[in-house]
Scaffold this active site. Sequence first.
Site, PDB file in Angstrom:
ATOM      1  N   GLY A  47       8.369  15.938   6.657  1.00  0.00           N
ATOM      2  CA  GLY A  47       8.861  14.611   6.324  1.00  0.00           C
ATOM      3  C   GLY A  47       8.114  13.568   7.125  1.00  0.00           C
ATOM      4  O   GLY A  47       7.529  13.884   8.168  1.00  0.00           O
ATOM      5  N   GLN A  52       6.357   5.601  11.165  1.00  0.00           N
ATOM      6  CA  GLN A  52       5.456   6.559  11.813  1.00  0.00           C
ATOM      7  C   GLN A  52       3.988   6.332  11.469  1.00  0.00           C
ATOM      8  O   GLN A  52       3.112   6.916  12.095  1.00  0.00           O
ATOM      9  CB  GLN A  52       5.854   7.996  11.457  1.00  0.00           C
ATOM     10  N   CYS A  89       8.876  16.631  15.245  1.00  0.00           N
ATOM     11  CA  CYS A  89       8.596  15.321  14.670  1.00  0.00           C
ATOM     12  C   CYS A  89       7.132  14.999  14.935  1.00  0.00           C
ATOM     13  O   CYS A  89       6.644  15.220  16.044  1.00  0.00           O
ATOM     14  CB  CYS A  89       9.491  14.279  15.339  1.00  0.00           C
ATOM     15  N   LEU A  90       6.426  14.503  13.914  1.00  0.00           N
ATOM     16  CA  LEU A  90       5.002  14.202  14.092  1.00  0.00           C
ATOM     17  C   LEU A  90       4.774  13.135  15.164  1.00  0.00           C
ATOM     18  O   LEU A  90       3.694  13.059  15.734  1.00  0.00           O
ATOM     19  CB  LEU A  90       4.377  13.770  12.765  1.00  0.00           C
ATOM     20  N   HIS A 131      17.074  13.307   9.788  1.00  0.00           N
ATOM     21  CA  HIS A 131      15.980  12.987  10.709  1.00  0.00           C
ATOM     22  C   HIS A 131      15.179  11.773  10.200  1.00  0.00           C
ATOM     23  O   HIS A 131      14.905  10.836  10.953  1.00  0.00           O
ATOM     24  CB  HIS A 131      15.068  14.218  10.855  1.00  0.00           C
ATOM     25  N   GLU A 132      14.843  11.781   8.898  1.00  0.00           N
ATOM     26  CA  GLU A 132      14.033  10.681   8.350  1.00  0.00           C
ATOM     27  C   GLU A 132      14.830   9.383   8.267  1.00  0.00           C
ATOM     28  O   GLU A 132      14.299   8.311   8.525  1.00  0.00           O
ATOM     29  CB  GLU A 132      13.467  11.056   6.974  1.00  0.00           C
ATOM     30  N   HIS A 135      14.853   7.679  11.482  1.00  0.00           N
ATOM     31  CA  HIS A 135      13.618   6.917  11.723  1.00  0.00           C
ATOM     32  C   HIS A 135      13.730   5.505  11.153  1.00  0.00           C
ATOM     33  O   HIS A 135      13.247   4.549  11.752  1.00  0.00           O
ATOM     34  CB  HIS A 135      12.421   7.587  11.035  1.00  0.00           C
TER      35      HIS A 135
HETATM   36 NI    NI Z   1      10.234  12.410  12.814  1.00  0.00          NI
END
Ligand code: NI
Length: 167
Positions: A47, A52, A89-90, A131-132, A135
């Site tokens: 995701g 991000q 997470c990236l 999670h997304e 963000h």
């Molecule tokens: Ni993330």
Amino acid sequence: MLSDHTLRVYPDPVLREETKVIESFDESFDTFVDELKNFMIEYDGVGLAAPQIGESLKVAVIFYEEKFYVLVNPVIKYKEGEQRDQEGCLSFPGIFEDVTRPYRVIVEARDGKGVPYTVEAEGFLARAMCHEIDHLNGRLMIDHLSPMKREMIKKKLSKMRREDNDS
Ligand code: NI
């Protein structure tokens, strides 16, 4: 091909910004959603949310079981149960921690064309959606951890940054 957007890593301030509600589903938005998908594929994520890659917009993408989910202006309408599992997470490269999330959620969103839809998700998909959506509200994985864990991760990431700068 990636544009001039770059992957943003903690503590980049854009990750904490309030995101803008999407009102116009025009060609440039379409292009942006494609770019978000391409970044996710390029970096091998499940995701990715707009902040991000440096844009404070309420849109995120998820790829799960061969299906792309485009979450525009998403809202969690209902949550149920609990699950605890490892999350990454990236924006936190190399960090994996146990995070508690609802087991099941109902999310209302618009797709990339602006069409409203509702999705019921459980297990891994519910986790990814939470999670997304976090963000898009300036909330990050580490906010779910103990203050001590959080400090450890901050130190680890700043050490990684120093090492990158030295090389
Ligand atoms: Ni993330």
